[in-house]
Scaffold this motif. Structure first.
Motif, mmCIF file in Angstrom:
data_model
loop_
_atom_site.group_PDB
_atom_site.id
_atom_site.type_symbol
_atom_site.label_atom_id
_atom_site.label_comp_id
_atom_site.label_asym_id
_atom_site.label_seq_id
_atom_site.Cartn_x
_atom_site.Cartn_y
_atom_site.Cartn_z
ATOM 1 N N PRO A 1 0.827 -1.213 0.000
ATOM 2 C CA PRO A 1 0.000 0.000 0.000
ATOM 3 C C PRO A 1 0.859 1.260 0.000
ATOM 4 O O PRO A 1 2.008 1.253 0.475
ATOM 5 N N GLY A 2 0.290 2.341 -0.522
ATOM 6 C CA GLY A 2 1.032 3.600 -0.618
ATOM 7 C C GLY A 2 1.489 4.132 0.721
ATOM 8 O O GLY A 2 2.600 4.659 0.842
ATOM 9 N N ASP A 3 0.663 3.976 1.762
ATOM 10 C CA ASP A 3 1.065 4.510 3.065
ATOM 11 C C ASP A 3 2.212 3.688 3.651
ATOM 12 O O ASP A 3 3.061 4.214 4.378
ATOM 13 N N GLU B 1 14.075 9.893 8.852
ATOM 14 C CA GLU B 1 13.214 11.054 9.107
ATOM 15 C C GLU B 1 12.267 10.763 10.270
ATOM 16 O O GLU B 1 11.752 9.645 10.396
ATOM 17 N N ARG B 2 12.011 11.768 11.079
ATOM 18 C CA ARG B 2 11.127 11.591 12.235
ATOM 19 C C ARG B 2 9.684 11.513 11.770
ATOM 20 O O ARG B 2 9.258 12.225 10.877
ATOM 21 N N GLN B 3 8.915 10.612 12.375
ATOM 22 C CA GLN B 3 7.496 10.485 12.089
ATOM 23 C C GLN B 3 6.793 9.931 13.328
ATOM 24 O O GLN B 3 7.429 9.297 14.179
ATOM 25 N N ARG B 4 5.501 10.190 13.415
ATOM 26 C CA ARG B 4 4.731 9.749 14.572
ATOM 27 C C ARG B 4 3.539 8.913 14.097
ATOM 28 O O ARG B 4 2.399 9.383 14.066
ATOM 29 N N PRO B 5 3.772 7.685 13.723
ATOM 30 C CA PRO B 5 2.677 6.850 13.218
ATOM 31 C C PRO B 5 1.708 6.466 14.327
ATOM 32 O O PRO B 5 2.082 6.336 15.496
ATOM 33 N N GLN B 6 0.468 6.283 13.956
ATOM 34 C CA GLN B 6 -0.548 5.883 14.931
ATOM 35 C C GLN B 6 -0.527 4.380 15.182
ATOM 36 O O GLN B 6 -0.810 3.929 16.292
ATOM 37 N N ARG B 7 -0.195 3.615 14.158
ATOM 38 C CA ARG B 7 -0.189 2.157 14.320
ATOM 39 C C ARG B 7 0.927 1.714 15.257
ATOM 40 O O ARG B 7 2.056 2.199 15.182
ATOM 41 N N THR B 8 0.617 0.768 16.116
ATOM 42 C CA THR B 8 1.573 0.326 17.128
ATOM 43 C C THR B 8 2.814 -0.293 16.503
ATOM 44 O O THR B 8 3.947 -0.015 16.934
ATOM 45 N N ASP B 9 2.643 -1.159 15.472
ATOM 46 C CA ASP B 9 3.796 -1.832 14.897
ATOM 47 C C ASP B 9 4.766 -0.844 14.252
ATOM 48 O O ASP B 9 5.982 -0.974 14.362
ATOM 49 N N ARG B 10 4.211 0.216 13.630
ATOM 50 C CA ARG B 10 5.086 1.233 13.034
ATOM 51 C C ARG B 10 5.768 2.061 14.126
ATOM 52 O O ARG B 10 6.950 2.408 14.010
ATOM 53 N N ARG B 11 5.013 2.358 15.177
ATOM 54 C CA ARG B 11 5.578 3.165 16.257
ATOM 55 C C ARG B 11 6.734 2.437 16.928
ATOM 56 O O ARG B 11 7.765 3.031 17.238
ATOM 57 N N VAL B 12 6.598 1.114 17.097
ATOM 58 C CA VAL B 12 7.684 0.326 17.686
ATOM 59 C C VAL B 12 8.923 0.382 16.807
ATOM 60 O O VAL B 12 10.054 0.532 17.307
ATOM 61 N N PHE C 1 16.246 -5.861 8.415
ATOM 62 C CA PHE C 1 15.747 -7.157 8.891
ATOM 63 C C PHE C 1 14.342 -6.988 9.479
ATOM 64 O O PHE C 1 13.439 -7.786 9.190
ATOM 65 N N ASP C 2 14.149 -5.967 10.285
ATOM 66 C CA ASP C 2 12.835 -5.736 10.894
ATOM 67 C C ASP C 2 11.797 -5.343 9.848
ATOM 68 O O ASP C 2 10.618 -5.714 9.949
ATOM 69 N N LEU C 3 12.221 -4.588 8.823
ATOM 70 C CA LEU C 3 11.280 -4.199 7.775
ATOM 71 C C LEU C 3 10.797 -5.400 6.971
ATOM 72 O O LEU C 3 9.639 -5.440 6.545
ATOM 73 N N MET D 1 7.978 3.458 5.037
ATOM 74 C CA MET D 1 9.310 2.850 4.896
ATOM 75 C C MET D 1 10.317 3.823 4.302
ATOM 76 O O MET D 1 11.482 3.840 4.694
ATOM 77 N N ARG D 2 9.870 4.639 3.357
ATOM 78 C CA ARG D 2 10.784 5.628 2.785
ATOM 79 C C ARG D 2 11.307 6.566 3.874
ATOM 80 O O ARG D 2 12.511 6.876 3.923
ATOM 81 N N LYS D 3 10.445 7.002 4.754
ATOM 82 C CA LYS D 3 10.868 7.930 5.805
ATOM 83 C C LYS D 3 11.774 7.255 6.828
ATOM 84 O O LYS D 3 12.792 7.819 7.244
ATOM 85 N N ILE D 4 11.428 6.042 7.247
ATOM 86 C CA ILE D 4 12.247 5.390 8.270
ATOM 87 C C ILE D 4 13.613 5.013 7.709
ATOM 88 O O ILE D 4 14.623 5.043 8.420
ATOM 89 N N LEU D 5 13.677 4.682 6.425
ATOM 90 C CA LEU D 5 14.974 4.369 5.814
ATOM 91 C C LEU D 5 15.865 5.602 5.732
ATOM 92 O O LEU D 5 17.092 5.496 5.810
#
Length: 464
Positions: free
Chosen positions: A314-316, A328-339, A354-356, A321-325
């Motif tokens: 999905p686009g989101d 870049e700082r981001q504040r995702p609402q989903r728990t798995d992304r926040r972890v 590996f985690d991605l 993934m583009r930002k975390i690679l």
């Protein structure tokens, strides 16, 4: 007739055999070595699939291993150069081979007395398969070996599709001039006779003269099934073709680029596997980027690998993934992304990658398209995280372990002419766009594609 060719190969000091697709070239090599040659033959070819096919056939015919050594030209050369890099004047990486430098290094080694003596002590003759795929540096190597050993080559000018702009293939006229003696032609379409489809094999042999003139044969009244399909109907048509055939099916795509992502993903959803080069080039680029690149280059290579390797993201998820690679700082609402964001706050690293991979594989609707590359990447990352060993070294070890894995068990596959060459399927489905010679290949590519299917061949022209 074939026995005469086998004897001619075995007893010649130099010579060539013309061997059209599907006419028993592998069998000719095996029967020659097993039945007519003395001593141990060095048998060289171009692909690991070719090596695997030869080794399997040698075993099937119970030819003692003392009578042959089979390898790729690249692998055999690298074995010497990696062992004696200083003598070879090789200055490239000793982990990931730099092939043009490898061939130059092997040429240098062949001028060394100890190398020549080692070759003479090991072999009584040389047979080179698929000679039409030799580049100029490879040809130079073989000519040097020809000064040491009886040298016989087999090939087919219509199957020379591996050349690159800066590394052209040797011309077949040059091959004939160098090896002089015409040892015969293999002209029985064994592949199609065995499949109960001799008319297709005979038609392909008869069409060779047309292909040599860079023209398209007349498909009317031929065993080739030809149809024109609008691009919007291509996905459903390929799925229909899939379930209309029994046996191994291969969809053959352009040489210069993969199939459109949506079509590729649709096929993967129906149990197709994308064939990959043995060096897993997508993984190779990623590993080199991770090992040697700047932070921005690491992020770019990782993003490109993930995009190529997975369909249905999905686009989101791509944006996340583009930002975390990139760190870049981001504040995702989903728990798995926040972890993941809490765990990884810097640039692209092996632990993040590996985690991605685990994150992606837990995402509904996502399909892995580059199965071999992703599988190998997981192994490389796991071993790196355990041992902190060099990524390029781990990649080289992983490729070495995988390189002779057979693809004969893959029931449905997608591959370009470069990747299907040397392979055989029950059914081949060939896709061409209106400007196919620009992005698909030339008439030799077309010939290679048409000769892959033993039971049926379908040529689909996409409507403009």
């Amino acid at each position: 007739m074939n026995d005469e060719v086998y004897r001619a190969i075995a007893h010649a000091s130099s010579g060539f055999v013309e061997a059209p697709a599907g006419c028993g070239k592998t069998d000719a090599i095996v029967r020659t070595v097993g039945g007519y040659c003395d001593g141990r033959q060095l048998v060289l070819t171009h692909t690991h699939a070719g090596v695997d096919a030869l080794r399997q056939r040698f075993r099937q015919h119970s030819v003692p291993t003392a009578k042959y050594h089979v390898d790729t030209i690249a692998g055999w050369s690298w074995g010497w150069v990696s062992k004696y890099p200083n003598n070879a004047a090789y200055q490239g990486s000793t982990e990931i081979a730099e092939w043009n430098n490898v061939y130059a290094g092997m040429s240098t080694l062949l001028e060394k007395r100890f190398v020549r003596q080692g070759i003479l002590n090991s072999y009584t003759g040389l047979i080179v398969d698929e000679y039409q795929d030799c580049t100029v540096p490879m040809h130079k190597l073989i000519i040097q070996l020809k000064q040491l050993l009886p040298c016989r080559v087999l090939g087919d000018d219509l199957q020379g599709v591996f050349g690159f702009r800066d590394d052209p293939l040797i011309g077949w006229a040059d091959v004939r001039a160098e090896f002089v003696n015409d040892l015969g032609t293999l002209a029985t379409p064994h592949r199609w006779i065995k499949a109960g489809n001799e008319p297709l094999g005979r038609w392909l042999l008869d069409a060779r003269s047309v292909f040599r003139q860079n023209r398209e044969p007349d498909y009317r009244q031929s065993p080739i099934e030809r149809r024109t399909v609008p691009y919007s109907d291509l996905g459903p048509e390929l799925i229909r073709q899939t379930y209309a055939r029994q046996g191994r099916v291969c969809v053959i795509s352009p040489k210069a680029r993969p199939l459109p992502a949506g079509i590729e993903t649709a096929l993967v959803n129906h149990s197709y596997r994308v064939l990959e080069p043995n060096e897993l080039s997508a993984l190779r680029r990623l590993v080199i980027g991770l090992a040697d690149g700047s932070p921005s280059e690491k992020a770019k290579e990782a993003e490109e690998f993930i995009t190529r390797a997975y369909g249905g993201l999905p686009g989101d998820d791509k944006r996340f993934m583009r930002k975390i690679l990139k760190g870049e700082r981001q504040r995702p609402q989903r728990t798995d992304r926040r972890v993941l964001c809490q765990r990884h706050t810097a640039e692209t690293t092996p632990p993040l990658l590996f985690d991605l991979l685990e994150y992606i594989e837990g995402t509904n609707g996502v399909r892995c398209k580059l199965w071999e590359s992703v599988s190998a990447l997981k192994c490389v990352l796991e071993r790196h995280l355990e041992s902190h060993s060099d990524l390029k070294h781990l990649y080289a070890e992983e490729i070495a372990q995988r390189k002779y894995q057979s693809r004969s068990h893959i029931h449905r596959s997608i591959g370009s002419t470069l990747l299907v060459k040397g392979l055989e399927f029950d059914h081949a489905v060939i896709l061409r766009s209106p400007n196919w010679q620009k992005n698909w290949g030339n008439y030799r590519d077309l010939y290679v594609a048409l000769t892959r299917g033993s039971k049926s061949t379908t040529l689909i022209d996409l409507a403009a």
